[in-house]
Structure formats: structure tokens, C-alpha cells
Design an enzyme around this catalytic site. Structure first.
Site: not given
Ligand SMILES: [Ca+2]
Ligand SMILES: [Ca+2]
Length: 501
Positions: A184, A240
């Protein structure tokens, strides 16, 4: 050839996928039950959103304990049962890992305040959810830094102990059998520790110049990546990257960094534009010709493909699936796309769960909006539109209980027909063996994107009129009228022609 280059991944939004104990929340028992469904669909990889113990301020992206399962989703034993079954069903599992911040109730926050980023007084940095990125702690008599909600405290990656903790976490899950990680906001790990104020653009929006993508962050990622590869040589590392600059995004996809990164310029476009999609396919080839792009048109952070891009036109939704599953790259299907799920619609604020939607609602009220128009703003801004309870093609319901998230998702659609299209497409993809072929040709003609990979010509007609193409070959997938040497491809339709050698 690495195993994941041929894979098709499927993002499971844990809370909304399948509820095994009727409490209204998806869980590992439910997910395990649905593995045959996923195998029938034909996906070979799963990406699970965070399932760790969490304050649930940001739906699991605020982790309180990295090496455990939140009771919402079950127990470690349930996780292990699921993993065993996933293997039996030929499914590789990658898990979401949130290393930028912990939940404020993580034991580290009290036991090891030095793991976090502190400042005597705030500078002008804004959190990505709005408002100051600094919050005062009386206990420390200082401000802690949080690039997201105030309950999500940013870790200080200049501290070697933070790196050591992270390695333990990664090793723990690799030993549990996961095939890789989806990291993330991984380019947010470090900040400029001299804390200069961020500049603003001409619209008054903050440019996040000093709080992400800082020099040194790639060295941190390289150390994490090399550690993972030492534990498990064929690990799959997905990033990401919080950025809309493809060069920046691509700079993290390297042999010593991540295997692939998500390009949001392709996947998160606001509305359908064939030139934009085509240009982005071309740009991905130019910027990272020797690496694989990722291909997706949906995730838990954006409106659904069917509503946002296809305007609820099933043919368009199928054509986007066709492109995603046949262009060069690693596809990530978002759960529900395969049955044509639409955006969840919320009729009252209490039906929403997403912090981003709720903040937008309250800010609109503060600005003098009526409740009704504030609710419209919330429906536009909330990521919950894509997080509704899963609708299954075989009619099985998400839960026997009351779903954790409310709202409406119209069900007057033929889920099975859409599912069969995905299944046929995935079967074709698996059998035709073009997944690792480069483009021999990639062009846009009228509104038809065409590419040749291996012995196949792919035609994705995004136009509102027929597209005719003269070729010698035979139809390998899809439907087209044939006359003489012409293939006539209908509006919003994708076909594959096996070219004559
Ligand atoms: Ca449950
Ligand atoms: Ca950070």
C-alpha cells in the site's frame, strides 16, 4: 518466465465478498467456500485486502497487529484452512500490506514512540483525507505525523528498528504460504525530514512535494524487496504508487524493486475515452518496454467499471474486460466486475462506512449544503460505491445476515451471462498462449484498438458503428460477420482473429 506473468489476479474486498457466519461481514470461511466459484471463473491469483486486527477507521488500512487475523474475518486457523484450500484450487494468494502507517492503537505507539514521525509544531502538510497531517499528543508534548486519518500514524522509516519489524512481518506471512504482497502507498514511506512547507497548484490544491516519493525511498523498498526474495525467490511484489506520473510510477518497477506497479492513469480514468486508453497502452510500452504493466479498470478505491466507464452498457463493460484480459500486462479483476456489478447507491449517510465519503458529507454540510445535496456529494466522493456486498452469478447471496454496508445495487442484470463471458475469455486466454507475447502491432484506427500478439490479431471496437478489417485468418474469439476477406466487428465488441501463418 516467472509464474505471475501468465496469471490473472482477482481482488477480493474481504468485508464484502462472502460471509460464512451470517454476521454481515465477509470472512475466511466464506471466502474458502467460494474458491470453486473463482476456479470456475478461471482466475489463478487472489489479492486480499487487509484482514489484520484493525481499528477499522479506514477499513483495515489501519493495522493494529500485523501478524494476526481480525476476529471479523475469523482466526489464524481459518486463514490456514483457506490457504490450504486455495492451493488445492490452484490459486496463488497475495496479501495487502500497509507499511506506511499503523493504527494509533498499535502497541508500538506507546511502547516505541520513536518508531513514528514527531514534530514540535505542524508545518503546512495536509493529510490525503483533508485537514492537517499533524495531531498533538499530550503524552509526548509533540505532534505526530499522519498522511491519512489521525488514527493512521506514519512510521519513521529512517529508524532501523522499523525495517527490522517490517521484515519480521513479511517473513511471517511468507512462511504462512502467501505468494507475494501488494504494498500500500509504498512511495510514501519516507518524508523530507527537514519538513519544508509543500507548495500549492494554481487551483489551490496541495502539491505533495516533500511528503512522498522522496530520495531514499527506493533504497528502503529495495531492502524490503531483496529480503522478500531471499525468503522466497519467486515472490510477487506489487506496488501501489501514490502518483499520477507514469515515469514516477514506472521507476518503482525494477529488478531490484517491485515486479509491477499500478498505473492509475490507465485504471482510474473518470470516463471512457478510447484515445486515452490507447495512449496509455502505448505509453506503458514506451516507458517500461521490458517490464509488464498492470491492467485494471476497478478496485476498492474507485467507482465500478460498469457505472464509471460503461455507463451501465453491458457491451462496453464486456469490451473493457476483453481489453484488460488480452492486452499485454497482468490483469487485476475487481470482485463483482465479472457479474457486471454497478456502483452502490446510498440513500442516507448512515448507510456509508468510508471515512472519505463521511468527511465529504460533513464538509459539505459545514459549507451550507442541504442534507440532500451533501448526500449527493458523499455518493460522488465515497469509495464505498465500489464496496457493496458481492453478487454471485450462481445466485448465492453474500450473507444470510444484515450486510455491514447498506445502500442499493440494482440486480436486474443477467449476472450469469456476464460471468460466462469472463469465463470464456479466461479460458481462451489460458489456451491460446499469448500472455507473454510482445505486441507486434498496436494501433488505433477509427475507434478500434488493434494489437497483434503471437499469431493473433485482437480488435476492440469502441466505436458506435461497425468496424471492418481485411484479414486472412479465422475467428478465434468473439463474434464477427465475415464477408470475403473482411471481418465486420460490431459496435462495442471485441474479437480475436487467428492469422494465417
Ligand atoms: Ca462473517
Ligand atoms: Ca509516510
Amino acid at each position: 518466465m516467472r509464474w505471475f506473468e501468465k496469471s490473472v489476479f482477482y481482488e477480493v474486498y474481504m468485508k464484502s465478498f462472502c460471509d460464512g457466519n451470517a454476521d454481515g461481514f465477509g470472512d475466511f470461511i466464506g471466502l474458502k467456500e467460494r474458491l470453486p466459484y473463482l476456479r470456475e471463473l478461471g482466475v489463478t491469483g487472489l489479492w486480499l485486502t487487509p484482514f489484520y486486527p484493525s481499528m477499522q477507521v479506514d477499513n483495515g488500512y489501519d493495522v493494529s497487529d500485523y501478524m494476526n487475523v481480525d476476529p471479523i474475518y475469523g482466526t489464524m486457523a481459518d486463514f490456514r484452512d483457506f490457504m490450504t484450500a486455495a492451493k488445492q484450487n490452484g490459486m496463488a494468494v497475495i496479501i495487502d500490506i500497509v507499511l506506511n502507517h499503523t493504527a494509533i492503537n498499535h502497541s508500538w505507539f506507546k511502547a516505541h514512540p520513536e518508531y513514528y514521525v514527531w514534530k514540535e509544531a505542524p508545518n503546512n502538510w495536509e493529510s490525503f483525507f483533508g485537514g492537517s497531517a499533524f495531531t498533538y499528543s499530550a503524552e509526548q508534548n509533540a505532534y505526530y505525523y499522519h498522511s491519512f486519518a489521525k488514527e493512521q500514524v506514519d512510521l519513521n522509516w529512517t529508524k532501523p528498528a522499523v525495517m527490522q519489524e517490517a521484515k519480521q512481518i513479511l517473513q511471517f506471512w511468507l512462511e504462512e504460504g502467501v505468494a507475494g504482497f501488494r504494498f500500500d502507498v509504498i512511495n510514501n514511506l519516507t518524508v523530507d525530514t527537514t519538513f519544508p512547507d509543500n507548495p500549492f497548484d494554481e487551483l489551490g490544491e496541495m502539491i505533495h512535494k516533500f511528503d512522498r516519493n522522496q530520495p531514499g525511498v527506493q533504497a528502503v523498498i529495495a531492502e524490503l524487496a531483496s529480503f522478500c526474495r531471499a525468503c522466497k525467490p519467486d515472490v510477487f511484489l506489487v506496488g501501489e504508487i501514490s502518483s499520477d506520473d507514469l515515469n514516477e510510477i514506472a521507476s518503482y518497477s525494477r529488478n531490484d524493486l517491485l515486479d509491477v506497479t499500478f498505473n492509475f492513469n490507465f485504471g482510474s480514468i473518470e470516463k471512457l475515452a478510447v484515445t486515452k486508453i490507447f495512449d496509455e497502452l502505448v505509453r506503458m510500452e514506451e516507458v517500461i518496454p521490458e517490464r509488464l504493466p498492470t491492467l485494471f479498470f476497478g478496485s476498492h478505491d474507485m467507482g465500478r467499471l460498469m457505472s464509471r466507464l460503461a455507463n451501465e452498457n453491458r457491451s462496453v463493460a464486456k469490451l473493457l474486460a476483453f481489453l484488460m484480459l488480452t492486452a499485454r500486462g497482468i490483469p487485476f479483476i475487481y470482485n463483482g466486475e465479472e457479474v457486471g456489478m454497478r456502483n452502490q447507491v446510498f440513500g442516507a449517510i448512515h448507510e456509508l462506512r468510508d471515512i472519505q465519503g463521511m468527511q465529504a458529507y460533513h464538509l459539505a454540510l459545514q459549507d451550507g449544503a442541504s442534507e440532500q445535496s451533501a448526500l449527493e456529494v458523499a455518493n460522488q466522493k465515497t469509495r464505498d460505491v465500489g464496496r457493496g456486498p458481492m453478487l454471485f452469478a450462481d445466485g448465492k447471496s453474500f450473507s444470510e445476515g444484515k450486510p455491514w454496508i447498506l445502500g442499493r445495487n440494482e440486480t436486474d442484470l443477467d449476472k450469469l451471462e456476464m460471468f460466462r463471458y469472463y469465463k470464456r475469455l479466461l479460458e481462451f486466454r489460458g489456451q491460446a498462449g499469448f500472455q507473454t507475447e510482445a505486441y507486434k502491432k498496436l494501433v488505433l484506427e477509427e475507434d478500434a484498438i488493434q494489437y497483434v500478439r503471437g499469431r493473433y490479431l485482437f480488435v476492440a471496437n469502441f466505436g458506435e458503428t461497425d468496424f471492418s478489417i481485411k484479414k486472412s485468418g479465422k475467428l478465434a474469439f468473439g463474434e464477427a460477420m465475415q464477408s470475403e476477406n473482411y471481418f465486420i466487428v460490431s459496435p462495442f465488441s471485441g474479437v480475436v482473429i487467428e492469422l494465417e501463418a
